[in-house]
Design an enzyme around this catalytic site. Structure first.
Site, PDB file in Angstrom:
ATOM      1  N   ALA A  69      61.049  -5.602  45.821  1.00 42.44           N
ATOM      2  CA  ALA A  69      60.105  -6.679  46.105  1.00 42.44           C
ATOM      3  C   ALA A  69      60.264  -7.702  44.988  1.00 42.44           C
ATOM      4  CB  ALA A  69      58.684  -6.147  46.172  1.00 42.44           C
ATOM      5  N   ASN A 125      68.268 -17.508  54.435  1.00 44.28           N
ATOM      6  CA  ASN A 125      67.442 -16.301  54.371  1.00 44.28           C
ATOM      7  C   ASN A 125      66.100 -16.558  55.046  1.00 44.28           C
ATOM      8  OD1 ASN A 125      65.990 -14.055  53.757  1.00 44.28           O
ATOM      9  ND2 ASN A 125      66.143 -14.267  51.531  1.00 44.28           N
ATOM     10  N   CYS A 128      63.439 -12.435  54.337  1.00 46.09           N
ATOM     11  CA  CYS A 128      62.995 -11.686  53.160  1.00 46.09           C
ATOM     12  C   CYS A 128      61.565 -11.231  53.368  1.00 46.09           C
ATOM     13  CB  CYS A 128      63.063 -12.538  51.902  1.00 46.09           C
ATOM     14  SG  CYS A 128      62.423 -11.660  50.475  1.00 46.09           S
ATOM     15  N   LYS A 163      70.559 -15.398  58.469  1.00 43.04           N
ATOM     16  CA  LYS A 163      70.425 -13.984  58.090  1.00 43.04           C
ATOM     17  C   LYS A 163      69.198 -13.386  58.747  1.00 43.04           C
ATOM     18  CE  LYS A 163      70.640 -10.748  54.344  1.00 43.04           C
ATOM     19  NZ  LYS A 163      70.983 -10.568  52.934  1.00 43.04           N
ATOM     20  N   GLY A 263      75.645  -4.255  49.370  1.00 37.40           N
ATOM     21  CA  GLY A 263      74.397  -4.591  48.701  1.00 37.40           C
ATOM     22  C   GLY A 263      74.004  -3.584  47.646  1.00 37.40           C
TER      23      GLY A 263
END
Ligand SMILES: Cc1cc2nc3c(=O)[nH]c(=O)nc-3n(C[C@H](O)[C@H](O)[C@H](O)COP(=O)(O)OP(=O)(O)OC[C@H]3O[C@@H](n4cnc5c(N)ncnc54)[C@H](O)[C@@H]3O)c2cc1C
Ligand SMILES: Cc1cc2nc3c(=O)[nH]c(=O)nc-3n(C[C@H](O)[C@H](O)[C@H](O)COP(=O)(O)OP(=O)(O)OC[C@H]3O[C@@H](n4cnc5c(N)ncnc54)[C@H](O)[C@@H]3O)c2cc1C
Ligand SMILES: Cc1cc2nc3c(=O)[nH]c(=O)nc-3n(C[C@H](O)[C@H](O)[C@H](O)COP(=O)(O)O)c2cc1C
Ligand SMILES: Cc1cc2nc3c(=O)[nH]c(=O)nc-3n(C[C@H](O)[C@H](O)[C@H](O)COP(=O)(O)O)c2cc1C
Ligand code: FES
Ligand code: FES
Lengths: 300, 258, 300, 258
Positions: A69, A125, A128, A163, A263
């Site tokens: 986070a 992005n 998220c 994404k 990742g």
């Protein structure tokens, strides 16, 4: 043997990239990995202005993976261009910049600032799970995803990768919306929202309560989503989620991903990216495969 | 700074030196690069735990390529490490972070302050600082560890929470009890201790360096997991956050908010 | 020390159950576990008529878990009542029957056939990802979930648990729909859809291509969904997903689950259920907790 | 049938007896309950692999509580088992499934047929059947294993795919080559071999028992993962599926569709 892949007109020497947010700006892993060996370096999400990110603890280990986070801490686009892009220019690899924002305007500002740089592609992005505003809010609804994609496409000088979030009922609906709005490619998956509780302190382990799960534990979900999406859209897909070996990467290629990204497993083995490149080559040799593109979608 | 590497180290020996405290010697070339206050990250074996565990360098033997780690069993990963026997192999990532600024001790009167499992890094630091120094150690109870090793390099003062050995209380109580004074403090220990030191140093105009902890993922500055709040905008992040694994773990006390 | 919990008026001697489909009809694990020690035995899904299920391979191992695509093979409600319920009656534990169907009528038929039996509760499986018709189709849309829930509630003589799918954008929306339609409790999570590809044969490992993922790898997602849902509804929740130890179970209780179920980890350790019961007792002793209900939702 | 248990067994010895073939002796009380054709499920250690691996019982030594498993390294789990050394511990679940109906061999002329990694269960079976019997073994190449152990209990015939030893071809080619005859066949091996046996047995009115394989999760009949198609409605499932782990792994060839 040819490991080259093309995505939206951009040529990659091989299909192996880094996943945004797990490789810093490349500098942090240059002690371990020759960046010239990679298909692309995908940078940490960058916004129009610096972001502080979330309070700590920001990371937690879970079975076969981790939660994060971070909250998209970043130094802002100015420092990013001046320092991080300047560093990456020295390498013979594609640079893909991951873009984040709280409002559509934030995204557009970053996209415009990057228009006269040498970056190869933009990765937007919209997935998220760790920030309250923006990000995932755009990525979980067909309409808002369509809207932000088309607005970005209007301004962007580089090809645009959207994404996608796995935290949806049907990822193919989102994928189709992004495609319809003009996205040049898709990348998936971002992290799956998870939670960990410390039973002795009766507290959330992460200050943000929830975090995004990644690592080997999410791989089956990611492979499934890539496969489903490949059946639903025509634009190329960059697959990620738990890749830690060439075997994992090949699974994504067979499912239909045109390229892959490593990742969280960078944290477990900082040499992963280059080992994946070498392992794919070894596999191609073992099975007499001439072009890596022959693997793409070859599952049956 | 030396290049960071992931290497496989061989366990030379391991023994238990306190309640849940283990003393592990590893053979690895990383030993040559290690400075006091830096750390390595040790990987659990087996696949359910993936992230490496940060452990401070307690001592090095550069000639023999040996590294000493002293750690407390705090969870599953350290529990697993505690089962290692001579000859076993452990993957480690290192050397990580910036250590204590040993130079700042030159010609100064120095306190080394360690609390609990913050004591181990004080040993390599004590060896590196030539100056006369006072070593203030805080323990829970009479289950002391490393105090004999440290006594070779300075005057050791002990405090225990239950008062069973030395001063009753913590390292700050030692300062009071013996009316000690220093120009520079270098410290590692639990957050309340570090807060007290930061305050004491600020009030007395003492230069203080403290080693911080935070949950880490990468250990090399890439994930931004391990930040602490800084009083000024950090040069790397351009926000009020510094990466403990990279800019730290040692910070000048005034630079960070605790 | 009191480990009793109450859900929709039914009393359980402790909050530990078996997850449907992972414990057969109880008989299969009675060599290992004294069923009298469990809060409830939740049976494999049963339909109005026998189902053949999917072709094999039906199971695959993944990192920290497994995929299954059993496809709800079951002997049909007649044999189930005659043989399986008769067996379970001998034990001093609650029996919860997991109900599946291809149409709403199928579900209703099973619910009616069970109305004059001694089963304590019905768990309605609207979230199995491994069958084409029925099941998950009802569980991913607010409207159809509301509809099937209210129809079942009209016929059911026992309290009804709706079992929710994690393969959704926002599980709280589904939870609220089920609550509004009269569900007495919720159970979550069913499996997360995943895929595994054999890179050497270039084939899907499962005959069904996709399968439901479960095991420790899914726990953070399950805990998160339980926590989110507890904030959104008032009815009790039975939590599951990767529970293999008392620590795991307590994490779900702290997140707000009123009870928990052990699924795939039965396969890893057939004694898991009873070990969880004993571990919860040990934890309560360690922290001086009188009533297990004090743990429910106690995270902060 | 004996109660199923999960137990921790101790490795007595392990040696490699062929290319990727390992011969493992375990000490465990389960040995007492084991019958030919039954299997145990062996748990990998470390947390990323969770499901136990089904392995047939190759031989038992009831007096010493010992169980012999012979297996081929086929993936990560068996690769891990192959690193076990004497004294190591392995968790196993057993004894599972129904074995071969040894009684059906009474007074009959029996073939035991094993192909590749289907050969191991033939050893305990050969020991259990007192009758004169012919043991037909199929291998890939001259890298034979267990054929000497088996020769103690019957007439061994070998076939190899590459013809390097014995009859060129498979176990069916042995029957042809030597014009052998049997009343009862008991077999374990790859699917093409089992299909051929089923056909041959049906055509020649021979009673045949074959041992099947399928991916398993629970091993005890609970998950319904490991089913095979049956020709008639199965008594337990009430559909045309039987659980290989529970009703099998040994079936009368006519009962199942291959
Ligand atoms: C720079 C630094 C130096 C350290 N030096 C030492 C030392 O010399 N001796 C020693 O005993 N301990 C030291 N620690 C603490 C040590 O890292 C933790 O005790 C250890 O990671 C716990 O791992 P576990 O698997 O046993 O616990 P678990 O609680 O099971 O670990 C779960 C996760 O949380 C992380 N974690 C848990 N506690 C901490 C913590 N206090 N700090 C950082 N991460 C944590 C683990 O690394 C792991 O990723 C240091 C920590 C840091 C950041
Ligand atoms: C009743 C029965 C008896 C067996 N007896 C033997 C024996 O005596 N010797 C021997 O070498 N092998 C035997 N096998 C096959 C053995 O179970 C597999 O080779 C083994 O499970 C492979 O595990 P792995 O982790 O090495 O492979 P991986 O491919 O990494 O395993 C992945 C998963 O697939 C399963 N799997 C893979 N191959 C098989 C297979 N052929 N059958 C069932 N599950 C499989 C594994 O158990 C695991 O869950 C038997 C199988 C069954 C069903
Ligand atoms: C620490 C961390 C930070 C991340 N930051 C970003 C980010 O800034 N932007 C983004 O799009 N994805 C981010 N991600 C998601 C990854 O790029 C990737 O999609 C996800 O982690 C799944 O891949 P993995 O399982 O290989 O880690 C981050 C992931 C991690 C673990
Ligand atoms: C082999 C298998 C069969 C299952 N069958 C059913 C079923 O019939 N009905 C149902 O509602 N859930 C079924 N499930 C889902 C479980 O009950 C549970 O919701 C899920 O596995 C998550 O828990 P776990 O991670 O502890 O396994 C099945 C799961 C497995 C692994
Ligand atoms: S642990 Fe990743 S930045 Fe420090
Ligand atoms: S493996 Fe579960 S029923 Fe056979």
């Amino acid at each position: 043997m040819n490991t080259e892949v093309k995505i939206a007109g951009v040529t990659f020497k091989n299909p192996v990239m880094t996943a945004s947010g797990t490789f810093g700006s490349g500098m942090e892993y240059s002690d371990f990995v020759d960046l010239n060996r990679l298909g692309a370096v995908v940078t940490k999400g960058v916004a129009n202005v610096p972001w502080e990110g979330n309070p700590t603890p920001r990371v937690a280990e879970v079975y076969g993976g981790m939660l994060n986070a971070i909250g998209l801490q970043n130094p802002g686009i100015d420092v990013f261009i001046e320092r991080d892009l300047a560093f990456l220019k020295k390498y013979d690899t594609n640079v893909i910049v991951n873009v984040c924002g709280k409002t559509v305007e934030d995204y557009l500002e970053v996209v415009e600032r990057l228009s006269d740089t040498s970056v190869s592609m933009l990765e937007i992005n919209v997935s998220c799970p760790n920030v309250k505003e923006g990000a995932i809010a755009f990525g979980q609804k067909v309409d808002s995803l369509y809207d932000i994609t088309s607005q970005i496409k209007k301004k962007a000088k580089q090809p645009v990768i959207m994404k996608l979030s796995p935290n949806v009922t049907d990822i193919t609906e989102l994928a189709k919306a992004a495609e319809a709005a003009g996205a040049d490619a898709l990348s998936m998956i971002n992290t799956i929202t998870g939670m960990k509780i410390d039973i002795h302190r009766k507290k959330f382990v992460l200050a943000n309560k929830t975090g995004g799960m990644s690592g080997p534990a999410v791989k089956p979900v990611a492979v499934r989503m890539v496969y489903q999406t490949v059946q639903a859209v025509k634009i190329p897909i960059i697959g990620m989620g738990g890749i830690g070996s060439a075997e994992d990467a090949i699974e994504f290629l067979l499912a239909g991903a045109s390229a892959v990204a490593v990742g969280a497993m960078n944290f477990v083995n900082p040499y992963t990216t280059v080992e994946v490149v070498e392992g794919i080559e070894a596999y191609m040799k073992q099975y007499g495969i001439e072009n890596v593109t022959e693997l793409v979608g070859a599952v049956s | 700074m030396a290049q960071k590497k992931k290497v496989t180290a061989t366990v030379i020996s391991q023994k238990q030196i306190g309640e849940q405290i283990f003393d592990l010697w590893l053979e690895t070339k990383l030993a040559k690069d290690a400075h006091p206050g830096q750390f390595v990250a040790v990987y659990p074996r087996g696949g359910s735990m993936l992230l490496p565990r940060p452990i401070s360098i307690c001592e090095t033997d550069r000639e023999k390529n040996r590294l000493r780690l002293v750690y407390r069993v705090a969870g599953k990963g350290t529990a697993e490490f505690s089962t290692c026997k001579a000859g076993d192999r452990l993957d480690i990532l290192g050397v990580l972070g910036n250590g204590f600024p040993v130079d700042r001790a030159k010609g100064k009167h120095v306190f080394l302050m360690g609390g609990g499992i913050g004591i181990p890094p004080m040993l390599e630091l004590a060896k590196a600082i030539g100056e006369k120094k006072q070593i203030l150690l805080g323990y829970r109870n009479k289950d002391l560890f490393l105090e004999e090793d440290l006594a070779e390099y300075g005057d050791v003062y002990v405090a225990t929470e239950d008062g069973s050995v030395g001063t009753k209380g913590n390292v700050m109580d030692i300062i009071k009890a013996y009316s000690l004074h220093a120009d520079v403090i270098m410290a590692c220990g639990p957050m309340p201790m570090l807060r007290a030191i930061k305050k004491y140093a600020a009030e007395n105009g003492i230069e203080a360096y403290i080693s911080l902890e935070e949950r880490m993922a990468c250990g090399v500055g890439a994930c931004l997991g391990c930040v602490c709040r800084t009083t000024k905008v950090d040069a790397h992040s351009h926000v009020h956050n510094a990466r403990i694994c990279t800019e730290g773990p040692v910070f000048e006390a005034g630079e960070v908010e605790l």
